[in-house]
Design an enzyme around this catalytic site. Structure first.
Site, PDB file in Angstrom:
ATOM      1  N   PRO A 190      38.453 -11.534 -25.812  1.00  0.00           N
ATOM      2  CA  PRO A 190      39.272 -12.614 -26.372  1.00  0.00           C
ATOM      3  C   PRO A 190      40.756 -12.526 -26.037  1.00  0.00           C
ATOM      4  O   PRO A 190      41.575 -13.197 -26.678  1.00  0.00           O
ATOM      5  CB  PRO A 190      39.047 -12.443 -27.880  1.00  0.00           C
ATOM      6  CG  PRO A 190      38.856 -10.965 -28.048  1.00  0.00           C
ATOM      7  CD  PRO A 190      38.119 -10.507 -26.812  1.00  0.00           C
ATOM      8  N   GLU A 191      41.132 -11.728 -25.041  1.00  0.00           N
ATOM      9  CA  GLU A 191      42.549 -11.525 -24.741  1.00  0.00           C
ATOM     10  C   GLU A 191      43.300 -12.825 -24.509  1.00  0.00           C
ATOM     11  O   GLU A 191      44.476 -12.954 -24.883  1.00  0.00           O
ATOM     12  CB  GLU A 191      42.708 -10.632 -23.489  1.00  0.00           C
ATOM     13  CG  GLU A 191      42.270  -9.190 -23.692  1.00  0.00           C
ATOM     14  CD  GLU A 191      40.831  -8.965 -23.272  1.00  0.00           C
ATOM     15  OE1 GLU A 191      40.552  -7.882 -22.750  1.00  0.00           O
ATOM     16  OE2 GLU A 191      40.000  -9.876 -23.484  1.00  0.00           O
ATOM     17  N   ILE A 192      42.637 -13.794 -23.856  1.00  0.00           N
ATOM     18  CA  ILE A 192      43.321 -15.036 -23.512  1.00  0.00           C
ATOM     19  C   ILE A 192      43.819 -15.765 -24.759  1.00  0.00           C
ATOM     20  O   ILE A 192      44.789 -16.521 -24.704  1.00  0.00           O
ATOM     21  CB  ILE A 192      42.388 -15.958 -22.685  1.00  0.00           C
ATOM     22  CG1 ILE A 192      43.187 -17.068 -22.008  1.00  0.00           C
ATOM     23  CG2 ILE A 192      41.268 -16.527 -23.543  1.00  0.00           C
ATOM     24  CD1 ILE A 192      44.159 -16.591 -20.972  1.00  0.00           C
TER      25      ILE A 192
END
Length: 261
Positions: A135-137
């Protein structure tokens, strides 16, 4: 050996359990935790008594939430941050070259950099309640380092979906994608991990090392180059006493006694 953030325990079966133990941060992969993890894996590699490594977590719901977000946005010079990035490639390469199987015991959510860590392992057993994803984005980052592992384990379009949308997937969905081996009810998880680890531990350590080294050396080669290399490794295996002992024990219907020669 034991650190402040990573525990290391070796049992009588040759199972080394390396436990991420920083629950207050949901086992964030800080520089300090990664350094302790590297030390633990180096210790396992050097110890002839270790037959298999289990990578686990002390947190009941999270294996690891991934990289340390506070460190991403702190005011250290960019060159200092860049210099510290070597830990992830070192870790992934070390797992590949460990010479011993590494079983990821995903007892909770496996996110961001930890998703790459799980993909670097040889086997993954997970609780059915666990979730996986990068989920970094969603916080303005991108899974740069682990994208190489994702693309080697997940079909291109699904890999793009995981990295670009940043959604989490269930353990069952991860199993459908082929990125975990076994999904078990939460209450059966510890027993399933223990069973697989002990089943691995009774195999020939020598042939396991030869096999894992061969896989690690050939996974990115062309077919012709891989076959040439593997032919030599098979010929080497034929020279070992353990291969002869394994066949003899099978024919005599008894347990083999491995000499590591």
């Amino acid at each position: 050996m034991a650190g402040e953030l990573v525990r290391y325990e070796l049992d009588e079966h040759g199972v080394a359990v390396v436990t991420l133990d920083d629950p207050d941060t949901r086992n964030a992969l800080s520089d300090e935790l990664l350094d302790e993890l590297l030390d633990a894996l180096h210790a396992a590699k050097a110890d002839d008594g270790v037959r298999v490594v289990v990578l686990a977590s002390s947190h009941e719901r999270v294996f690891s939430a991934g990289g340390n977000l506070k460190a991403f946005a702190d005011d250290r010079p960019a060159v200092t941050k860049y210099a510290g990035l070597y830990r992830f490639p070192r870790l992934f390469k070390l797992i590949g070259g460990l010479g011993k199987p590494v079983l990821c015991a995903a007892g909770g959510d496996v996110l961001a950099g930890a998703f790459g860590l799980a993909l670097a392992c040889d086997l993954v057993v997970t609780k059915e309640s666990a979730r996986f994803g990068c989920p970094e984005i969603n916080v303005g980052a991108f899974p740069f380092m682990i994208s190489a592992l994702i693309y080697r384990n997940v079909d291109r379009m699904k890999a793009n979906e995981l990295m670009i949308l940043g959604d989490k997937i269930t353990a069952a969905e991860a199993r459908e994608l082929g990125i975990v081996n076994k999904v078990v009810p939460d209450e059966e998880f510890d027993g399933a991990v223990r069973d697989w680890a002990r089943r691995i531990a009774v195999k020939s350590p020598l042939l396991m090392k030869l096999g894992k080294d061969a896989i690690n050396s050939t996974r990115d080669l062309s077919l012709d180059a891989a076959l040439d290399h593997l032919q030599g490794q098979l010929a080497l295996a034929f020279t070992t006493e353990d291969l002869t002992e394994g066949v003899r024990a099978f024919r005599e219907k008894r347990e083999p006694v491995w000499s590591r020669r």
